[in-house]
Each structure stands twice: as C-alpha cells, then as structure tokens.
Design a protein around this motif. Structure first.
Motif, PDB file in Angstrom:
ATOM      1  N   THR B 116       0.831  -1.214   0.000  1.00  0.00           N
ATOM      2  CA  THR B 116       0.000   0.000   0.000  1.00  0.00           C
ATOM      3  C   THR B 116       0.866   1.265   0.000  1.00  0.00           C
ATOM      4  OG1 THR B 116      -0.221  -0.282   2.384  1.00  0.00           O
ATOM      5  CG2 THR B 116      -2.139  -0.827   1.050  1.00  0.00           C
ATOM      6  N   LEU B 117       1.992   1.216   0.693  1.00  0.00           N
ATOM      7  CA  LEU B 117       2.876   2.387   0.703  1.00  0.00           C
ATOM      8  C   LEU B 117       3.209   2.799  -0.722  1.00  0.00           C
ATOM      9  CD1 LEU B 117       5.577   1.902   3.473  1.00  0.00           C
ATOM     10  CD2 LEU B 117       3.964   3.778   3.226  1.00  0.00           C
ATOM     11  N   MET B 118       3.458   1.794  -1.578  1.00  0.00           N
ATOM     12  CA  MET B 118       3.873   2.095  -2.935  1.00  0.00           C
ATOM     13  C   MET B 118       2.695   2.350  -3.871  1.00  0.00           C
ATOM     14  SD  MET B 118       7.021   1.927  -2.431  1.00  0.00           S
ATOM     15  CE  MET B 118       7.933   1.414  -0.994  1.00  0.00           C
ATOM     16  N   MET B 119       1.565   1.675  -3.637  1.00  0.00           N
ATOM     17  CA  MET B 119       0.476   1.718  -4.620  1.00  0.00           C
ATOM     18  C   MET B 119      -0.616   2.719  -4.334  1.00  0.00           C
ATOM     19  SD  MET B 119      -0.320  -2.201  -5.457  1.00  0.00           S
ATOM     20  CE  MET B 119      -1.569  -1.968  -6.689  1.00  0.00           C
ATOM     21  N   VAL B 120      -0.943   2.903  -3.067  1.00  0.00           N
ATOM     22  CA  VAL B 120      -2.085   3.740  -2.726  1.00  0.00           C
ATOM     23  C   VAL B 120      -1.580   5.055  -2.143  1.00  0.00           C
ATOM     24  CG1 VAL B 120      -4.270   3.844  -1.493  1.00  0.00           C
ATOM     25  CG2 VAL B 120      -3.308   1.630  -2.119  1.00  0.00           C
ATOM     26  N   GLY B 121      -2.108   6.155  -2.632  1.00  0.00           N
ATOM     27  CA  GLY B 121      -1.657   7.451  -2.134  1.00  0.00           C
ATOM     28  C   GLY B 121      -2.819   8.390  -1.882  1.00  0.00           C
ATOM     29  N   VAL B 122      -3.228   8.478  -0.614  1.00  0.00           N
ATOM     30  CA  VAL B 122      -4.304   9.412  -0.276  1.00  0.00           C
ATOM     31  C   VAL B 122      -3.789  10.843  -0.421  1.00  0.00           C
ATOM     32  CG1 VAL B 122      -5.797  10.214   1.583  1.00  0.00           C
ATOM     33  CG2 VAL B 122      -5.461   7.774   1.237  1.00  0.00           C
ATOM     34  N   LEU B 123      -2.568  11.056   0.044  1.00  0.00           N
ATOM     35  CA  LEU B 123      -2.034  12.424   0.016  1.00  0.00           C
ATOM     36  C   LEU B 123      -1.635  12.859  -1.393  1.00  0.00           C
ATOM     37  CD1 LEU B 123       0.135  12.336   3.261  1.00  0.00           C
ATOM     38  CD2 LEU B 123      -2.038  13.465   2.928  1.00  0.00           C
TER      39      LEU B 123
END
Lengths: 174, 159
Positions: B116-123
């Motif tokens: 998730t650190l690499m794929m998902v970015g809320v910010l």
C-alpha cells in the motif's frame, strides 16, 4: 471540461502556510518550527526531483513518435505490449507521483488504458532499485513471492481499469 | 542521496544527448515539460504542504509504533490504512518493514504495508486527479487498496 478556479487551492494553501509559519516564528510556537522542518526536508527532495522528471517527460514527448507507442503498446498490442510497459516501469525509480506524468503522456500518445495502469502497478512494486532494498531487508523469498503474487493482481487491476477508467482528459495539454 | 543523483545525472545526460542530436526538438521538449510543470505546480504545492502538515501532526515513528502493537486481523487492516496515508520513500520504508517483521509483526501485515505504501496514495490524490480525473484516480486507489490486501494475504499463506 471543468472550468478552473480563478486561484488554485494549492496557491491559497501556500499563502496560508506562509502566513502561519510567519506568525508561528514571531510568537515562537513549537509546532511551527516542526512544520518548517518537515517542509524543508520534503521540499529539498522535490526541488531536485520534480524539474528532472518534467525535463525527462518533455524530452520523451518530443522524441518518442506517437506511431511507435500506438503500434507497440497501444490497443491490441497484447502480451508484448504488457511486457514493454512492465520493463519500462522496472527500470525506473522514485515515488509513484513521479510516474503519473509519464503514464499520462503514454496515454495521450495512444498507449492502451490497460497498459497505462499496468505501468503504474509495475512502477509501484516491481522497480528494480526498490526490489534490491526489499531483498536486503526482508529477504529473497519475501521479495520474490510478493512480486510473483503482485504481477497477476496488477494485470487484473489494469483489466478492470481499462473497462471503467474515463478517457484521458486533455486539460493538462495546452 | 545517491538515488537522487542517479535521476539528476540521467536527466543531464539525456538533455545533453538530445541537444547534441537536435537542438530544436530539445527546445520543444523542454517547453512542453515546462508547460506541464507550470500547470501542475499548485498540485505539487498542495502535496508538499499536506504531507508536511500530516507528518508534523503525526510523526512517522508514532505510526510505525502503533502498527507494532496491533495483532491478528487488525494488523493487516491497520497496515493497509497506514500504508495508504503515509508517504515513506522505499529506502526508508524497507528497513522499517524489516524491523517490524523482526519485532513480530506478521508477514501478511508487512506485505500489505509495503504494497500500500507504494500503490495507494491518499495524500498524492490531488496530483493523480489532475492527470486521470477524480473518478479514475479514486477507482485506481480503491482497487489498489483491495489488491494490496489480497497480495498480503497470499504472501502470508505462501511464506
């Protein structure tokens, strides 16, 4: 196409942030100094990375002919096209937000939606420089298993995105 | 950082090679790159401020320590949420993940966190939305979130 705001939110927030930092500095609020510290750490990295990314994107834009993209990674390019974008992603580095411009450019030049999102997936987890880190801290087994499981998931996500994603918007082009 | 040096040298070499072959085309490329940068500058500023503000209020060490205390089903979910919000660059994220793994956090949770650190970015959503539109960006992040959970579960099963 949506009508842009007269002043983008980013600029308003920047001004608000500068005002806050000035006030905090004058009245000696601790959180202001911490925010300034985080800002300088993060921006010192972006100041170097962002111009480089955009110079490279601009050069790619000028040099890579649209016909090449359409023929090799466009609609109906099949397995070979998927392999090309995965390899392209693997040999790059940096955070995901640096890959959005490239992905957008590929899409604009006729790369299929499936391949654009496969590129983003592969960029996020299969980059060789990052894999080296992963191997050294979590081990070969972990890194290989995760990569082997991640690739089919990325392909599946790309397939779903290809169906549901809206067409490339041209508001970033002049 | 040596990784940044690589990007800078690649850029300089590419620029020099391009200019040596075709100066006009290079100028055209630089202009188009500059136009794209100017268009996106507000979004990059937004990203810069949001991330810094977030890190100021919630330091990353606190987040990681929080994850270390979770267990069972909660751990992968907490890892997924944490990984989606935090923006930890790989060279820092992997040593952290390794340390978490050694301190007893499950393989599944560690795999979910890394993915998730690499794929998902809320910010980074404000930037992503400019390129693909809000709907597409939203969908990509949602699918990636679910995908990361699946990847984590399978890695946990296989390992």
């Amino acid at each position: 196409m949506r009508k842009p705001w007269p002043i983008p939110a980013g600029y308003i927030l920047t001004i608000a942030c500068i005002l806050f930092l000035t006030t905090a500095a004058l009245s000696d609020i601790a959180i202001g100094r911490r925010l300034a510290g985080e800002l300088s750490t993060f921006s010192s990295k972006m100041v170097l990375l962002v111009p480089c990314i955009f110079i490279l994107i601009g050069l790619l834009d000028a040099w890579i002919p649209q016909t090449w993209i359409e023929r090799h990674i466009g609609e109906g390019s099949g397995l070979r096209g998927a392999l090309y974008v995965t390899l392209l992603a693997m040999f790059q580095g940096g955070p995901l937000y640096g890959a959005f411009p490239t992905a957008h450019l590929l899409q604009k030049k006729g790369c299929s939606k499936r391949n654009v999102f496969l590129y983003l997936g592969a960029f996020s987890s299969l980059k060789i420089p990052m894999t080296l880190f992963e191997v050294s801290f979590l081990g070969w087994r972990f890194a290989l298993i995760r990569a082997a499981i991640a690739l089919p998931v990325f392909i599946l996500i790309a397939e779903i995105m290809a169906v549901f994603a809206t067409d490339p918007e041209s508001r970033l082009d002049t | 950082m040596p990784k940044d040096m690589i990007l800078i040298s690649v850029t300089l070499v590419a620029l020099a090679a391009s200019a040596a072959i075709d100066r006009k085309r290079t100028m055209r490329g630089l202009k188009s790159g500059y136009r794209m940068l100017v268009r996106l500058l507000p979004q990059f500023l937004l990203l810069l401020i949001l991330v810094s503000a977030f890190l100021t209020v919630v330091p990353q060490e606190v987040l990681v320590e929080f994850l270390g205390r979770q267990s069972g089903v909660v751990a992968p979910l907490a890892a997924a949420v944490l990984g989606s919000i935090a923006l930890i660059p790989g060279p820092i994220a992997y040593p952290l993940a390794g340390a978490l793994h050694q301190s007893g956090v499950s393989t599944t949770a560690v795999a979910v966190l890394v993915t998730t650190l690499m794929m998902v970015g809320v910010l980074t959503f404000p930037v992503e939305k400019e390129y693909f539109g809000a709907r597409t960006a939203c969908l990509r992040n949602l699918l990636s979130f679910v995908g990361a959970l699946i990847i984590g579960l399978l890695v946990g099963v296989v390992m």
